[in-house]
Design a protein around this motif. Structure first.
Motif, PDB file in Angstrom:
ATOM      1  N   ARG A 362       0.826  -1.216   0.000  1.00  0.00           N
ATOM      2  CA  ARG A 362       0.000   0.000   0.000  1.00  0.00           C
ATOM      3  C   ARG A 362       0.857   1.261   0.000  1.00  0.00           C
ATOM      4  NH1 ARG A 362      -4.263  -2.507   4.377  1.00  0.00           N
ATOM      5  NH2 ARG A 362      -5.280  -3.923   2.892  1.00  0.00           N
ATOM      6  N   TYR A 363       1.994   1.183   0.672  1.00  0.00           N
ATOM      7  CA  TYR A 363       2.914   2.333   0.676  1.00  0.00           C
ATOM      8  C   TYR A 363       3.476   2.569  -0.726  1.00  0.00           C
ATOM      9  CZ  TYR A 363       6.593   5.449   2.352  1.00  0.00           C
ATOM     10  OH  TYR A 363       7.397   6.536   2.575  1.00  0.00           O
ATOM     11  N   ASP A 364       3.822   1.460  -1.426  1.00  0.00           N
ATOM     12  CA  ASP A 364       4.359   1.597  -2.786  1.00  0.00           C
ATOM     13  C   ASP A 364       3.287   2.018  -3.784  1.00  0.00           C
ATOM     14  OD1 ASP A 364       6.916   0.865  -2.030  1.00  0.00           O
ATOM     15  OD2 ASP A 364       6.568  -1.263  -2.328  1.00  0.00           O
ATOM     16  N   ALA A 365       2.049   1.565  -3.591  1.00  0.00           N
ATOM     17  CA  ALA A 365       0.987   1.853  -4.551  1.00  0.00           C
ATOM     18  C   ALA A 365       0.447   3.273  -4.399  1.00  0.00           C
ATOM     19  CB  ALA A 365      -0.149   0.843  -4.385  1.00  0.00           C
ATOM     20  N   PHE A 366       0.258   3.735  -3.171  1.00  0.00           N
ATOM     21  CA  PHE A 366      -0.400   5.017  -2.935  1.00  0.00           C
ATOM     22  C   PHE A 366       0.528   6.100  -2.401  1.00  0.00           C
ATOM     23  CE2 PHE A 366      -3.654   1.674  -2.118  1.00  0.00           C
ATOM     24  CZ  PHE A 366      -4.397   1.894  -3.265  1.00  0.00           C
ATOM     25  N   GLY A 367       1.706   5.731  -1.955  1.00  0.00           N
ATOM     26  CA  GLY A 367       2.620   6.727  -1.397  1.00  0.00           C
ATOM     27  C   GLY A 367       3.377   7.476  -2.481  1.00  0.00           C
ATOM     28  N   GLU A 368       3.786   8.673  -2.164  1.00  0.00           N
ATOM     29  CA  GLU A 368       4.546   9.492  -3.104  1.00  0.00           C
ATOM     30  C   GLU A 368       6.044   9.265  -2.972  1.00  0.00           C
ATOM     31  OE1 GLU A 368       3.383  13.482  -2.410  1.00  0.00           O
ATOM     32  OE2 GLU A 368       1.321  13.205  -3.138  1.00  0.00           O
ATOM     33  N   ASP A 369       6.485   8.804  -1.835  1.00  0.00           N
ATOM     34  CA  ASP A 369       7.914   8.561  -1.610  1.00  0.00           C
ATOM     35  C   ASP A 369       8.314   7.227  -2.236  1.00  0.00           C
ATOM     36  OD1 ASP A 369      10.454   8.764  -0.779  1.00  0.00           O
ATOM     37  OD2 ASP A 369      10.066   8.399   1.351  1.00  0.00           O
ATOM     38  N   SER A 370       9.496   7.188  -2.861  1.00  0.00           N
ATOM     39  CA  SER A 370       9.974   5.973  -3.530  1.00  0.00           C
ATOM     40  C   SER A 370      11.137   5.308  -2.803  1.00  0.00           C
ATOM     41  CB  SER A 370      10.405   6.308  -4.968  1.00  0.00           C
ATOM     42  OG  SER A 370      11.471   7.238  -4.944  1.00  0.00           O
ATOM     43  N   SER A 371      11.314   5.609  -1.521  1.00  0.00           N
ATOM     44  CA  SER A 371      12.406   5.002  -0.754  1.00  0.00           C
ATOM     45  C   SER A 371      11.959   3.671  -0.165  1.00  0.00           C
ATOM     46  CB  SER A 371      12.856   5.938   0.366  1.00  0.00           C
ATOM     47  OG  SER A 371      11.811   6.096   1.316  1.00  0.00           O
ATOM     48  N   SER A 372      12.950   2.850   0.202  1.00  0.00           N
ATOM     49  CA  SER A 372      12.664   1.525   0.768  1.00  0.00           C
ATOM     50  C   SER A 372      12.957   1.470   2.270  1.00  0.00           C
ATOM     51  CB  SER A 372      13.498   0.469   0.038  1.00  0.00           C
ATOM     52  OG  SER A 372      14.877   0.760   0.186  1.00  0.00           O
ATOM     53  N   ALA A 373      12.884   2.616   2.951  1.00  0.00           N
ATOM     54  CA  ALA A 373      13.220   2.664   4.385  1.00  0.00           C
ATOM     55  C   ALA A 373      12.212   1.884   5.214  1.00  0.00           C
ATOM     56  CB  ALA A 373      13.274   4.117   4.858  1.00  0.00           C
ATOM     57  N   MET A 374      10.933   1.994   4.857  1.00  0.00           N
ATOM     58  CA  MET A 374       9.904   1.292   5.635  1.00  0.00           C
ATOM     59  C   MET A 374      10.054  -0.220   5.499  1.00  0.00           C
ATOM     60  SD  MET A 374       5.769   1.413   5.370  1.00  0.00           S
ATOM     61  CE  MET A 374       5.754   0.007   4.300  1.00  0.00           C
TER      62      MET A 374
END
Length: 520
Positions: A362-374
């Motif tokens: 969900r973070y990758d689909a709807f988030g604006e940030d493209s980092s993999s920290a989460m």
């Protein structure tokens, strides 16, 4: 005469004017058609741009002009079908907007009565306009939509699976085909790619003696291959057969090289589109989950329990029909975290991994940030949880309460058994005399053991007899004491009549009782 001349002049003039008009009218009609097509294209493009801007929540220039002229003069709130667009209008133009179910019903009524509200437009033209706008909008969204980039991942992972199947079939066929000529090579070289490269370099079995395979194989394996080629049990093969086998080997090598390139491409695409999912589950499992769901957005709509068993639908419905235990994992089973765990903790780890993976999706689909920290943070948490589960010992109940028992980790120690060649020889290792002496000694030892056992048995029997005699004597003494208690304290004489009277006294008493009963 004059009349005829005038009539001829008029006819010629009419014909010339008709010709001129026909030429001019054809040109005019062509120009009119071009202008009409240009206007229709401009109208379609304008409609498409305005519609896309409205869908994205943006305001067009024409819409701004209309809103400034009409709404500001009316001093009334504006009914809006899209709440996002209403918020943008309120921010930029400072107009009050209304969005409610009543407004949606009003919009539906306007759409149904569009033919009557717009004069001069036929229903056929309206339907054609709507259809053309819908087609152009769908083409535009397919071309420029950022959501459809994950289709490349779906195609890449499906092609990768197909290549794996084809490679396995080709390699199996190559090994079986060349095995008729040199069967020992398949047992010596286990790697498929090096096997095909050796075939491509050498070809016939006779060429192995002079061939140099140090680039492909280590020295020990190379020497073993050359020794096996000299004493091989394979059949002779023609040059044409060898050419076909080598052509198959080149196909295998090319497909395997293309597979490595495709895998690198898939890694890069997954890190660009879904970096957190890649960190959590890996690029292959993440791509298979996206392909199974259809897209990243569809996968983001699934719950964690659905993602956990995604790919095991047949097993799930079979378990539901037969009323048995449902599966604990599907495609997520191939993730590295699930593979590290022990069998009893696999279900628990797969459940936790599915929950964290859904957050990453969900973070990758709807988030604006493209980092993999989460994803890195959640993976560290899962690894810590996995270590805690494996290190936790078995609880045992003690006198004070529950305490942890220190259980050492199980380490598998493989015992390598060596072959004993001494059992193969049929010759006697010692002479017959020595064998007879050994047998005599063994018999003597057995006899001694038997005598000792007999002596022990006799001793135990004597002890048992003594114990039994002591018990009998103690029982006799007890009986004598009981008799003495029943006898009267008076001293008994040694004469016989007194013993008879003492014995007969209870008999007399019984007779007296019987007489009394008869008299009554």
């Amino acid at each position: 005469m004059m009349h005829s001349f005038e009539t001829e002049f008029n006819i010629n003039m009419i014909i010339s004017t008709w010709k001129n008009f026909f030429k001019d009218s054809s040109l005019k009609v062509a120009h009119l058609e071009l202008a009409k097509n240009e206007n229709s294209l401009q109208i379609k493009l304008a409609a498409l741009s305005t519609f896309t801007a409205l869908m994205e929540g943006k305001i067009n220039k024409q819409l701004k002009k209309v809103l400034k002229k009409i709404v500001k003069e009316a001093h009334e709130p504006l009914a809006v079908a899209d709440a996002k667009l209403g918020g943008v209008i309120k921010e930029k133009l400072n107009l009050s907007c209304i969005h409610s179910p009543v407004v949606n019903e009003l919009m539906r009524g306007i759409r149904s009565q569009m033919d009557g509200l717009i004069p001069g437009v036929e229903p056929r033209e309206m339907t054609a306009m709507c259809l053309g706008l819908a087609h152009s909008l769908s083409r535009y969204r397919l071309k420029f939509s950022a959501d459809k980039v994950d289709t490349m991942i779906v195609q890449a992972i499906s092609l990768l699976d197909d290549l794996d199947k084809e490679l396995n079939n080709y390699i199996m066929r190559c090994r079986e085909w060349y095995g008729w000529h040199f069967p020992e090579l398949g047992k010596i070289i286990s790697d498929n790619l090096t096997y095909c490269k050796c075939l491509q370099k050498v070809g016939d079995r006779k060429n192995y003696a002079s061939a140099q395979l140090s680039e492909l194989l280590p020295e020990e394996v190379e020497a073993e291959v050359k020794a096996a080629a000299e004493i091989s049990m394979g059949t002779e093969v023609s040059e044409e057969d060898i050419c076909n086998i080598l052509h198959l080997c080149t196909q295998v090598i090319e497909i395997s090289e293309y597979r490595t390139q495709l895998y690198e491409y898939l890694q890069n695409r997954m890190m660009a589109i879904a970096p957190n999912v890649t960190v959590m589950v890996g690029e292959l499992v993440g791509a298979r989950l996206i392909a199974h769901a259809g897209s990243l957005l569809n996968l983001a709509k699934h719950a964690a329990s659905t993602v956990q068993i995604l790919g095991a639908e047949k097993a799930l419905f079979r378990a539901l029909k037969s009323r048995r235990d449902t599966p604990k994992y599907g495609l997520i089973y191939h993730a590295s975290l699930v593979g590290q765990t022990s069998p009893k903790h696999k279900g628990k780890i797969s459940r936790m991994l599915a929950a964290k993976t859904v957050l990453a999706i969900r973070y990758d689909a709807f988030g604006e940030d493209s980092s993999s920290a989460m994803g890195v943070e959640n993976r560290a948490k899962l690894e810590a949880r996995l270590r805690a589960l494996e290190d936790r010992g078995i609880r045992k109940i003690s006198g004070t309460g529950k305490a942890l028992a220190k259980a050492e980790k199980y380490e598998h120690k493989s015992e390598v058994k060596t072959y004993d060649p001494s059992g193969d020889s049929t010759l006697p290792t010692c002479s017959k005399k020595r064998k007879i002496e050994q047998v005599d000694k063994e018999d003597e030892a057995i006899e001694k053991k038997a005598k000792r056992a007999k002596v022990k048995i006799k001793d135990t029997e004597e002890e048992v007899v003594q114990v039994v005699e002591e018990q009998e004597t103690s029982v006799k003494k007890k009986k004598k004491k009981d008799k003495k208690k029943h006898v009267k304290e008076e001293p008994l004489s040694e004469e016989e009549p007194c013993t008879s009277t003492a014995v007969a006294s209870p008999e007399k008493k019984k007779k007296k009782k019987k007489k009394k009963v008869n008299e009554d």
